[in-house]
Design a protein around this motif. Structure first.
Motif, PDB file in Angstrom:
ATOM      1  N   THR A 133       0.919  -1.609  -0.160  1.00 23.39           N
ATOM      2  CA  THR A 133      -0.509   0.328  -0.138  1.00 23.39           C
ATOM      3  C   THR A 133       0.685   1.383  -0.561  1.00 23.39           C
ATOM      4  N   LEU A 134       0.627   2.403  -0.941  1.00 22.72           N
ATOM      5  CA  LEU A 134       1.172   3.803  -0.966  1.00 22.72           C
ATOM      6  C   LEU A 134       0.241   4.502  -0.490  1.00 22.72           C
ATOM      7  N   ASP A 135       0.744   5.337   0.215  1.00 23.31           N
ATOM      8  CA  ASP A 135      -0.401   6.276   1.079  1.00 23.31           C
ATOM      9  C   ASP A 135       0.345   7.378   0.616  1.00 23.31           C
ATOM     10  N   VAL A 136       0.152   8.603   0.108  1.00 24.96           N
ATOM     11  CA  VAL A 136       0.668  10.204  -0.096  1.00 24.96           C
ATOM     12  C   VAL A 136      -0.618  11.520   0.643  1.00 24.96           C
ATOM     13  N   ILE A 137       0.256  12.072   2.036  1.00 24.32           N
ATOM     14  CA  ILE A 137      -0.845  12.605   2.697  1.00 24.32           C
ATOM     15  C   ILE A 137      -0.024  14.050   2.857  1.00 24.32           C
ATOM     16  N   HIS A 138      -0.770  15.154   2.560  1.00 23.34           N
ATOM     17  CA  HIS A 138      -0.142  16.516   2.846  1.00 23.34           C
ATOM     18  C   HIS A 138      -0.391  17.127   3.738  1.00 23.34           C
ATOM     19  N   PRO A 139       0.253  18.198   4.393  1.00 25.33           N
ATOM     20  CA  PRO A 139      -0.116  18.392   5.991  1.00 25.33           C
ATOM     21  C   PRO A 139      -1.213  19.252   5.487  1.00 25.33           C
ATOM     22  N   ARG A 140      -1.379  19.989   4.588  1.00 27.62           N
ATOM     23  CA  ARG A 140      -2.313  20.546   4.048  1.00 27.62           C
ATOM     24  C   ARG A 140      -3.367  20.223   3.485  1.00 27.62           C
ATOM     25  N   TYR A 141      -3.822  19.382   1.966  1.00 29.46           N
ATOM     26  CA  TYR A 141      -4.278  19.574   1.125  1.00 29.46           C
ATOM     27  C   TYR A 141      -4.251  17.466   1.663  1.00 29.46           C
ATOM     28  N   GLY A 142      -4.195  16.644   2.624  1.00 29.61           N
ATOM     29  CA  GLY A 142      -4.697  16.000   2.448  1.00 29.61           C
ATOM     30  C   GLY A 142      -4.297  14.754   1.934  1.00 29.61           C
ATOM     31  N   ALA A 143      -4.889  13.207   1.923  1.00 33.01           N
ATOM     32  CA  ALA A 143      -4.542  12.909   1.069  1.00 33.01           C
ATOM     33  C   ALA A 143      -4.507  12.267  -0.034  1.00 33.01           C
ATOM     34  N   LEU A 144      -3.377  12.689  -0.529  1.00 31.79           N
ATOM     35  CA  LEU A 144      -3.604  13.132  -2.448  1.00 31.79           C
ATOM     36  C   LEU A 144      -3.489  11.831  -3.247  1.00 31.79           C
ATOM     37  N   ILE A 145      -2.563  10.974  -2.877  1.00 29.36           N
ATOM     38  CA  ILE A 145      -2.305   9.415  -3.318  1.00 29.36           C
ATOM     39  C   ILE A 145      -2.975   8.012  -2.705  1.00 29.36           C
ATOM     40  N   HIS A 146      -3.632   7.268  -3.440  1.00 27.64           N
ATOM     41  CA  HIS A 146      -3.361   5.875  -2.274  1.00 27.64           C
ATOM     42  C   HIS A 146      -3.409   4.434  -3.697  1.00 27.64           C
ATOM     43  N   GLN A 147      -2.645   3.629  -3.334  1.00 30.75           N
ATOM     44  CA  GLN A 147      -2.738   2.535  -4.029  1.00 30.75           C
ATOM     45  C   GLN A 147      -1.974   1.508  -3.040  1.00 30.75           C
ATOM     46  N   SER A 148      -3.033   0.145  -3.779  1.00 30.29           N
ATOM     47  CA  SER A 148      -3.055  -0.949  -3.111  1.00 30.29           C
ATOM     48  C   SER A 148      -2.737  -2.187  -4.333  1.00 30.29           C
ATOM     49  N   ALA A 149      -1.780  -2.865  -4.611  1.00 28.67           N
ATOM     50  CA  ALA A 149      -1.645  -3.871  -4.453  1.00 28.67           C
ATOM     51  C   ALA A 149      -1.622  -5.424  -4.016  1.00 28.67           C
ATOM     52  N   ILE A 150      -1.825  -6.543  -4.422  1.00 30.96           N
ATOM     53  CA  ILE A 150      -1.829  -7.882  -3.842  1.00 30.96           C
ATOM     54  C   ILE A 150      -0.414  -8.720  -4.513  1.00 30.96           C
ATOM     55  N   PHE A 151       0.940  -8.883  -4.274  1.00 33.28           N
ATOM     56  CA  PHE A 151       1.635  -9.725  -5.002  1.00 33.28           C
ATOM     57  C   PHE A 151       1.626 -11.004  -3.840  1.00 33.28           C
ATOM     58  N   ARG A 152       2.747 -11.846  -5.406  1.00 32.36           N
ATOM     59  CA  ARG A 152       3.480 -12.864  -4.792  1.00 32.36           C
ATOM     60  C   ARG A 152       4.637 -12.933  -5.405  1.00 32.36           C
ATOM     61  N   GLU A 153       5.630 -13.858  -5.108  1.00 34.03           N
ATOM     62  CA  GLU A 153       7.014 -14.272  -5.610  1.00 34.03           C
ATOM     63  C   GLU A 153       6.724 -15.029  -6.821  1.00 34.03           C
ATOM     64  N   ALA A 154       7.165 -14.630  -7.649  1.00 35.18           N
ATOM     65  CA  ALA A 154       6.788 -14.427  -8.963  1.00 35.18           C
ATOM     66  C   ALA A 154       7.658 -16.704  -8.631  1.00 35.18           C
ATOM     67  N   VAL A 155       6.825 -17.284  -9.426  1.00 34.96           N
ATOM     68  CA  VAL A 155       7.301 -19.213  -9.271  1.00 34.96           C
ATOM     69  C   VAL A 155       8.511 -18.928 -10.648  1.00 34.96           C
ATOM     70  N   SER A 156       9.711 -19.965 -10.395  1.00 34.95           N
ATOM     71  CA  SER A 156       9.796 -20.292 -11.520  1.00 34.95           C
ATOM     72  C   SER A 156      10.053 -21.557 -12.398  1.00 34.95           C
TER      73      SER A 156
END
Length: 221
Positions: A198-221
């Motif tokens: 999860t990535l969140d960017v929050i500005h002290p004046r403008y509040g929540a700017l960006i939110h990204q969420s992704a689900i991962f697994r390690e790649a199988v060889s």
């Protein structure tokens, strides 16, 4: 593009990849905090491959949100290499490659995020075990971000602790008005080989700017 299918089996590292115990992340936490992490999380962050070898994680973007200011910030950041997500597509594949870099003693991170109607976005950065907090992320064009790591509710968090401009060996702090605000990356284990980024960017004046969420697994060889 590599498939983003999330299978139920546990993924394994490529057979030819040589693994070593990596204590670089653990050294930034107390023994008590490190002990509160799920076993799968500390295994991921204790895995060190040989110079030039990589570990690959395959996932799917589940959420992405921008405020109006956040969207324009992400587009403007392209002039320093585009370190922030720029698209609104969900349900698309995302691949993260972590490559050991012996020259710096750190890691090169490459993130490839598919887009439904355009070429994938590619984000490059380098994690270095240096700087005022012992960990920093370099995004290019001399711009870097100091990071502090912590354990919160059994998740590993990376929080911005200042932005700076690298000029040779000199690190010049950037004034707050030239920064996007507080950036937090959270790594939460989901069990059965999966984890949420999860990535969140929050500005002290403008509040929540960006939110990204992704689900991962390690790649199988």
């Amino acid at each position: 593009m590599t498939s983003a299918r999330l299978s139920g089996c546990n993924a394994s590292t490529h057979a030819h990849t040589r693994l070593r115990d990596d204590r670089r992340f653990r050294a930034l936490l107390s023994d008590e905090d490190w002990g509160r992490l799920p076993l799968a999380t500390w295994r991921r962050f204790s895995k060190r491959v040989a110079d030039g070898d990589s570990v690959v994680y395959v996932g799917v973007v589940e959420e992405i949100r921008f405020s109006a200011i956040g969207w324009w910030l992400a587009q403007a950041a392209r002039i320093i290499g585009g370190p922030l997500p720029t698209g609104r597509d969900t349900g698309v594949p995302m691949i993260v490659t972590v490559t050991e870099d012996a020259a710096t003693g750190g890691q090169t991170w490459t993130r490839i995020c598919a887009r439904k109607r355009r070429f994938p976005q590619v984000i490059h950065s380098a994690k270095r075990f240096d700087g005022p907090t012992g960990l920093e992320e370099y995004v290019g064009f001399g711009v870097s971000m100091a990071l502090r790591i912590a354990v919160e509710d059994q998740a590993l968090t990376f929080r911005s602790a200042g932005y700076g401009l690298q000029l040779g060996r000199l690190w010049i702090p950037l004034p707050p008005w030239l920064t996007p605000g507080d950036l937090t990356v959270t790594h939460r284990d989901l069990g059965e080989g999966a984890f949420r980024f999860t990535l969140d960017v929050i500005h002290p004046r403008y509040g929540a700017l960006i939110h990204q969420s992704a689900i991962f697994r390690e790649a199988v060889s």
